[in-house]
Scaffold this motif. Structure first.
Motif, mmCIF file in Angstrom:
data_model
loop_
_atom_site.group_PDB
_atom_site.id
_atom_site.type_symbol
_atom_site.label_atom_id
_atom_site.label_comp_id
_atom_site.label_asym_id
_atom_site.label_seq_id
_atom_site.Cartn_x
_atom_site.Cartn_y
_atom_site.Cartn_z
ATOM 1 N N CYS A 149 27.189 -12.850 13.371
ATOM 2 C CA CYS A 149 26.983 -12.402 11.915
ATOM 3 C C CYS A 149 25.383 -11.986 11.894
ATOM 4 O O CYS A 149 24.698 -11.726 11.097
ATOM 5 C CB CYS A 149 26.944 -13.286 10.771
ATOM 6 S SG CYS A 149 26.349 -14.848 11.148
ATOM 7 N N GLU A 195 20.497 -18.733 10.837
ATOM 8 C CA GLU A 195 20.915 -20.186 10.603
ATOM 9 C C GLU A 195 21.872 -20.965 11.417
ATOM 10 O O GLU A 195 23.049 -21.121 11.312
ATOM 11 C CB GLU A 195 21.656 -20.080 9.250
ATOM 12 C CG GLU A 195 20.900 -19.482 8.268
ATOM 13 C CD GLU A 195 19.625 -20.466 7.710
ATOM 14 O OE1 GLU A 195 20.099 -21.678 7.222
ATOM 15 O OE2 GLU A 195 18.356 -20.044 7.479
ATOM 16 N N THR A 212 24.150 -26.377 19.973
ATOM 17 C CA THR A 212 24.973 -27.645 20.048
ATOM 18 C C THR A 212 25.156 -27.906 21.764
ATOM 19 O O THR A 212 25.501 -29.021 22.006
ATOM 20 C CB THR A 212 26.484 -27.293 19.505
ATOM 21 O OG1 THR A 212 26.686 -26.112 20.388
ATOM 22 C CG2 THR A 212 26.390 -27.002 18.029
ATOM 23 N N CYS A 218 22.692 -15.502 15.776
ATOM 24 C CA CYS A 218 24.450 -15.810 15.756
ATOM 25 C C CYS A 218 25.111 -14.091 16.459
ATOM 26 O O CYS A 218 24.686 -13.306 16.029
ATOM 27 C CB CYS A 218 25.078 -15.760 14.566
ATOM 28 S SG CYS A 218 26.955 -15.805 14.434
ATOM 29 N N SER A 234 26.071 -23.517 16.762
ATOM 30 C CA SER A 234 27.004 -23.196 15.577
ATOM 31 C C SER A 234 26.501 -22.686 14.712
ATOM 32 O O SER A 234 25.037 -23.073 14.338
ATOM 33 C CB SER A 234 27.535 -24.948 15.637
ATOM 34 O OG SER A 234 27.298 -25.039 14.326
ATOM 35 N N CYS A 235 27.061 -21.646 13.847
ATOM 36 C CA CYS A 235 26.315 -20.923 13.090
ATOM 37 C C CYS A 235 26.817 -21.720 11.645
ATOM 38 O O CYS A 235 28.113 -21.660 11.415
ATOM 39 C CB CYS A 235 26.882 -19.436 13.170
ATOM 40 S SG CYS A 235 26.300 -18.325 12.045
ATOM 41 N N SER A 236 25.905 -21.700 10.796
ATOM 42 C CA SER A 236 26.104 -22.294 9.526
ATOM 43 C C SER A 236 26.506 -20.977 8.524
ATOM 44 O O SER A 236 26.925 -21.515 7.323
ATOM 45 C CB SER A 236 24.998 -23.279 9.183
ATOM 46 O OG SER A 236 23.819 -22.685 8.989
ATOM 47 N N SER A 237 26.251 -19.810 8.904
ATOM 48 C CA SER A 237 26.497 -18.750 8.028
ATOM 49 C C SER A 237 28.106 -18.297 8.011
ATOM 50 O O SER A 237 28.793 -18.094 7.042
ATOM 51 C CB SER A 237 25.592 -17.569 8.376
ATOM 52 O OG SER A 237 24.144 -17.970 8.023
ATOM 53 N N CYS A 238 28.491 -18.237 9.328
ATOM 54 C CA CYS A 238 29.835 -17.715 9.436
ATOM 55 C C CYS A 238 30.789 -18.788 10.012
ATOM 56 O O CYS A 238 32.020 -18.508 10.367
ATOM 57 C CB CYS A 238 29.862 -16.406 10.290
ATOM 58 S SG CYS A 238 29.635 -16.585 11.842
ATOM 59 N N GLY A 239 30.286 -19.850 10.647
ATOM 60 C CA GLY A 239 31.088 -20.802 11.305
ATOM 61 C C GLY A 239 31.531 -20.543 12.802
ATOM 62 O O GLY A 239 32.123 -21.276 13.303
ATOM 63 N N TYR A 240 30.492 -19.612 13.601
ATOM 64 C CA TYR A 240 30.937 -19.520 14.704
ATOM 65 C C TYR A 240 30.287 -20.682 15.866
ATOM 66 O O TYR A 240 29.606 -21.013 15.330
ATOM 67 C CB TYR A 240 30.081 -18.047 15.151
ATOM 68 C CG TYR A 240 29.914 -17.889 16.625
ATOM 69 C CD1 TYR A 240 31.108 -17.149 17.484
ATOM 70 C CD2 TYR A 240 28.860 -18.174 17.235
ATOM 71 C CE1 TYR A 240 31.121 -16.911 18.647
ATOM 72 C CE2 TYR A 240 28.781 -17.999 18.737
ATOM 73 C CZ TYR A 240 29.954 -17.406 19.154
ATOM 74 O OH TYR A 240 29.840 -17.109 20.608
ATOM 75 N N ASN A 241 31.071 -20.905 16.649
ATOM 76 C CA ASN A 241 30.876 -21.803 17.583
ATOM 77 C C ASN A 241 31.101 -21.044 18.985
ATOM 78 O O ASN A 241 32.099 -20.754 19.163
ATOM 79 C CB ASN A 241 31.859 -22.866 17.556
ATOM 80 C CG ASN A 241 31.337 -24.258 16.636
ATOM 81 O OD1 ASN A 241 30.011 -24.592 16.649
ATOM 82 N ND2 ASN A 241 32.164 -24.368 15.385
#
Ligand SMILES: [Zn+2]
Length: 113
Positions: free
Chosen positions: A92, A96, A100, A89, A72-79
Motif C-alpha cells: 500500500c 507506517e 520486525t 510498504c 509489518s505495515c500498520s496501514s494494511c497489515g502486510y508482514n
C-alpha cells in the motif's frame, strides 16, 4: 571499530562454550547478521582471524547468513520483506511500517571437532 567489539564478543562467547564442553577445536561458527545491523561480514572475519589467536576458536571459519529486512505495515497489515532500497510498504506504499527483522545479530551455532 563496531566490528571489532562485536568480534571480541563472538570470541568470548564461543570460547566459553568451547571450554564448557571441553572442545579443543572449533571448525566453524554460524552467525546471523541482519541487513540493517550495519555489520560488514568481511570485517568480522578479518578481526576474528586476528583476535582469535591463542583461543579455542582460532582458525574457525565464520559462516555468515544475512537476514533480510522485514516489516509489518500498520496501514494494511502486510508482514514480510521490503522491496530493495525502499522503506515503504510494498502493498500500500504506506510509511507506517515497523521493522520486525533485519537488525539482529546472533550466534546461531558452532561446529566442533
Ligand atoms: Zn501496507
Amino acid at each position: 571499530m563496531h566490528e571489532l567489539s562485536v568480534t571480541q564478543n563472538i570470541i568470548k562467547i564461543c570460547t566459553e562454550e568451547a571450554n564448557n564442553h571441553d572442545v579443543k577445536v572449533v571448525k566453524s561458527i554460524n552467525l546471523h547478521i541482519g541487513e540493517l545491523s550495519g555489520l560488514i561480514p568481511q570485517c568480522i572475519q578479518y578481526y576474528f582471524d586476528i583476535a582469535s589467536k591463542g583461543t579455542p576458536v582460532q582458525g574457525a571459519k565464520l559462516v555468515i547468513e544475512k537476514i533480510p529486512v522485514e516489516i509489518s505495515c500498520s496501514s494494511c497489515g502486510y508482514n514480510g520483506k521490503l522491496e530493495k532500497g525502499k522503506y515503504s510498504c510494498p502493498v500500500c506504499n504506506s510509511f507506517e511500517v515497523k521493522i520486525t527483522k533485519g537488525r539482529e545479530f546472533m550466534i546461531n551455532s558452532m561446529e566442533v571437532d
